[in-house]
Design a protein around this motif. Sequence first.
Motif, PDB file in Angstrom:
ATOM      1  N   UNK A  91      31.390 -42.692 -19.150  1.00 35.91           N
ATOM      2  CA  UNK A  91      32.820 -43.009 -19.162  1.00 35.91           C
ATOM      3  C   UNK A  91      33.696 -41.798 -19.420  1.00 35.91           C
ATOM      4  N   UNK A  92      33.076 -40.662 -19.713  1.00 38.28           N
ATOM      5  CA  UNK A  92      33.832 -39.432 -19.928  1.00 38.28           C
ATOM      6  C   UNK A  92      34.358 -38.940 -18.580  1.00 38.28           C
ATOM      7  N   UNK A  93      35.609 -38.501 -18.529  1.00 37.44           N
ATOM      8  CA  UNK A  93      36.204 -38.073 -17.272  1.00 37.44           C
ATOM      9  C   UNK A  93      35.663 -36.705 -16.862  1.00 37.44           C
ATOM     10  N   UNK A  94      35.171 -36.631 -15.622  1.00 37.47           N
ATOM     11  CA  UNK A  94      34.670 -35.385 -15.050  1.00 37.47           C
ATOM     12  C   UNK A  94      35.489 -35.035 -13.814  1.00 37.47           C
ATOM     13  N   UNK A  95      35.644 -33.748 -13.568  1.00 39.43           N
ATOM     14  CA  UNK A  95      36.377 -33.302 -12.384  1.00 39.43           C
ATOM     15  C   UNK A  95      35.493 -33.445 -11.144  1.00 39.43           C
ATOM     16  N   UNK A  96      36.072 -33.128  -9.968  1.00 42.72           N
ATOM     17  CA  UNK A  96      35.288 -33.204  -8.729  1.00 42.72           C
ATOM     18  C   UNK A  96      34.138 -32.202  -8.735  1.00 42.72           C
ATOM     19  N   UNK A  97      34.253 -31.163  -9.581  1.00 35.99           N
ATOM     20  CA  UNK A  97      33.170 -30.182  -9.712  1.00 35.99           C
ATOM     21  C   UNK A  97      32.222 -30.548 -10.860  1.00 35.99           C
ATOM     22  N   UNK A 101      21.815 -38.656 -23.041  1.00 30.88           N
ATOM     23  CA  UNK A 101      22.750 -39.767 -22.843  1.00 30.88           C
ATOM     24  C   UNK A 101      23.793 -39.760 -23.959  1.00 30.88           C
ATOM     25  N   UNK A 102      25.038 -40.050 -23.574  1.00 30.75           N
ATOM     26  CA  UNK A 102      26.131 -40.185 -24.540  1.00 30.75           C
ATOM     27  C   UNK A 102      26.543 -41.645 -24.624  1.00 30.75           C
ATOM     28  N   UNK A 103      26.585 -42.160 -25.852  1.00 25.86           N
ATOM     29  CA  UNK A 103      27.070 -43.525 -26.090  1.00 25.86           C
ATOM     30  C   UNK A 103      28.301 -43.405 -26.992  1.00 25.86           C
ATOM     31  N   UNK A 162      26.853 -23.915 -12.247  1.00 29.48           N
ATOM     32  CA  UNK A 162      26.964 -25.370 -12.172  1.00 29.48           C
ATOM     33  C   UNK A 162      27.012 -25.902 -13.606  1.00 29.48           C
ATOM     34  N   UNK A 163      28.014 -26.740 -13.958  1.00 29.66           N
ATOM     35  CA  UNK A 163      28.090 -27.240 -15.332  1.00 29.66           C
ATOM     36  C   UNK A 163      26.924 -28.166 -15.676  1.00 29.66           C
ATOM     37  N   UNK A 164      26.453 -28.069 -16.911  1.00 24.36           N
ATOM     38  CA  UNK A 164      25.345 -28.918 -17.372  1.00 24.36           C
ATOM     39  C   UNK A 164      25.897 -30.246 -17.904  1.00 24.36           C
ATOM     40  N   UNK A 165      26.301 -31.102 -16.980  1.00 32.39           N
ATOM     41  CA  UNK A 165      26.956 -32.362 -17.373  1.00 32.39           C
ATOM     42  C   UNK A 165      26.306 -33.589 -16.760  1.00 32.39           C
ATOM     43  N   UNK A 166      25.142 -33.450 -16.131  1.00 29.28           N
ATOM     44  CA  UNK A 166      24.504 -34.605 -15.496  1.00 29.28           C
ATOM     45  C   UNK A 166      24.281 -35.748 -16.484  1.00 29.28           C
ATOM     46  N   UNK A 167      24.008 -35.412 -17.714  1.00 31.23           N
ATOM     47  CA  UNK A 167      23.699 -36.425 -18.725  1.00 31.23           C
ATOM     48  C   UNK A 167      24.919 -37.258 -19.107  1.00 31.23           C
ATOM     49  N   UNK A 168      26.096 -36.852 -18.652  1.00 31.44           N
ATOM     50  CA  UNK A 168      27.334 -37.552 -18.993  1.00 31.44           C
ATOM     51  C   UNK A 168      27.826 -38.467 -17.872  1.00 31.44           C
ATOM     52  N   UNK A 169      27.111 -38.518 -16.762  1.00 34.54           N
ATOM     53  CA  UNK A 169      27.596 -39.211 -15.573  1.00 34.54           C
ATOM     54  C   UNK A 169      28.004 -40.659 -15.827  1.00 34.54           C
TER      55      UNK A 169
END
Length: 530
Positions: free
Chosen positions: A463-469, A293-295, A453-460
């Motif tokens: 509030x960090x901006x993620x692309x459609x991918x 988790x990112x705070x 697949x990017x390892x970004x699930x923990x950032x969902x």
Amino acid sequence: MLDQNLKDQLKSYLANLREPIELVASLGEGKKSEETRELLEAIEGLSDKVSATFDGDDTRRPSFIVRRASDASRWVRFAGLPMGHEFTSLVLALLWAGGHPPKVSDEVLEQIRALEGDFNFEMYFSLSCHNCPDVVQALTLMALENPRITATLIEGGTFQDEVDARDIMAVPATFLNGESFFNGKMTLEEVLAKVDTGSAAKAAEKLDAKEPFEVLVVGGGPGGVSSAIYTARKGIRTGIAAERFGGQLNDTLGIENLPGTEYTEGPKLTGDLGRQVASQDSIDLMNLAVASKLIPADRPGGLHKVELENGAVLKARSLILSTGARWRSLGVPGEQEYRNKGVAYCPHCDGPLFKGKRVAVIGGGNSGVEAAIDLAGIVGHVTVIEFDTQLRADKVLVDKLRSLPNVEILVNAQTTKVTGDGDRVNGLGWKDRASGDEHDLALEGVFVQIGLVPNTEWLEDSGLELSKHREIVIDAHGKTNMPGIFAAGDCTTVPYKQIVVAMGAGSKAALSAFDYLIRTEAAEDVAKAA
């Protein structure tokens, strides 16, 4: 068995033996046993601290144990010949048994020696597997440091009956006390984390007590390491929180497009990066630290927080996110059910287990076509299945693939399912996208090579901006939409997912983080001045 160059190298290594060691072989009939005798006699002849005997009574033949002459309770057994990628593992076993100190911390050695209980490991490897040596070496060290731990390391090609009986379809495959323990690559620290039940809590407590970093890099691949090296050279206190140091480099074999380096391999490059990190006093490497988790900081100059799966929280004035990517799954019925039972993702590691069999490679990009070319020299037949109307790999690779007599290519084809008999793969289904016709293909292995697949699930929810991918959106400077948070590498919107691109992006993100730090006063300093 050993050419003169190898003998000369091995003799120089054996000069480091501090105590006598014994090699005790159990041999049978046949070429493999003859080669094992030849190897052990050659080793014995290179040092007066090595003795070899051939009166062992183990049922696995050929096999041999390595042990210290003064303590027969600490031993490791190699079943089959540890050549190829495993020759280094054999050399290390000889050195460690002979008292040469391993390059691990005293803390890790004490953790091994303090383990309570009996741990009998059996581990299967292939000689072409570049992921196997880490596991072989980890279990070897544990067995030689703790008399209640044994390690039998088995070359699958020599003991094919065992491989078949245990339904082993992927290596490294590790068993503990007769039961499946883990399939895949593991570091020494990862093995210890699984068997030492109190280690997670201790690690969390230690991490939680760390002072805030000026820069915290999340990710230990080429992008993250490059970031840390750059910030450390600026004199900035830097932390690296890595789930697995090296990231996908650990799973990459030949690297021939890194400028200034004609050829290297992923594990070697990982080792080189590790040594460079260790040489920087201002870098704190925290391996097996999985971000959950990112705070983000509530104001510029404040502390960002990264929660880890073990409950620890790391803090930093700036972050560089470089969590990389992982192999994309097909997402079809049967894929997960038969993972490591015929469904594989590493042709170099698992290809030898499919010798003479029929397999499919899913994906017609460079990775897929390279995998098919490699496998064609081992297996009986390869079918390449590509969703697009044509193969997307470089022309030189496609031409090579088409020249091979045991390769079939299906384009405009959609894989719909993986089938099996309950124990292992026996086929797959595919659909002709032009006609809509459904087909079944009988085979025994499926190698998936369809991208990342990017390892970004923990950032969902951060509030960090993620692309459609689901990639982290960055600008030309590696900045995200949040002040003090930067990103680099395969987890971002950078258009090309390459090692050299990640390294450059990581360096750029580090320079941007440095610029942010010198232009942004720490929030606590602002509060004190008010």
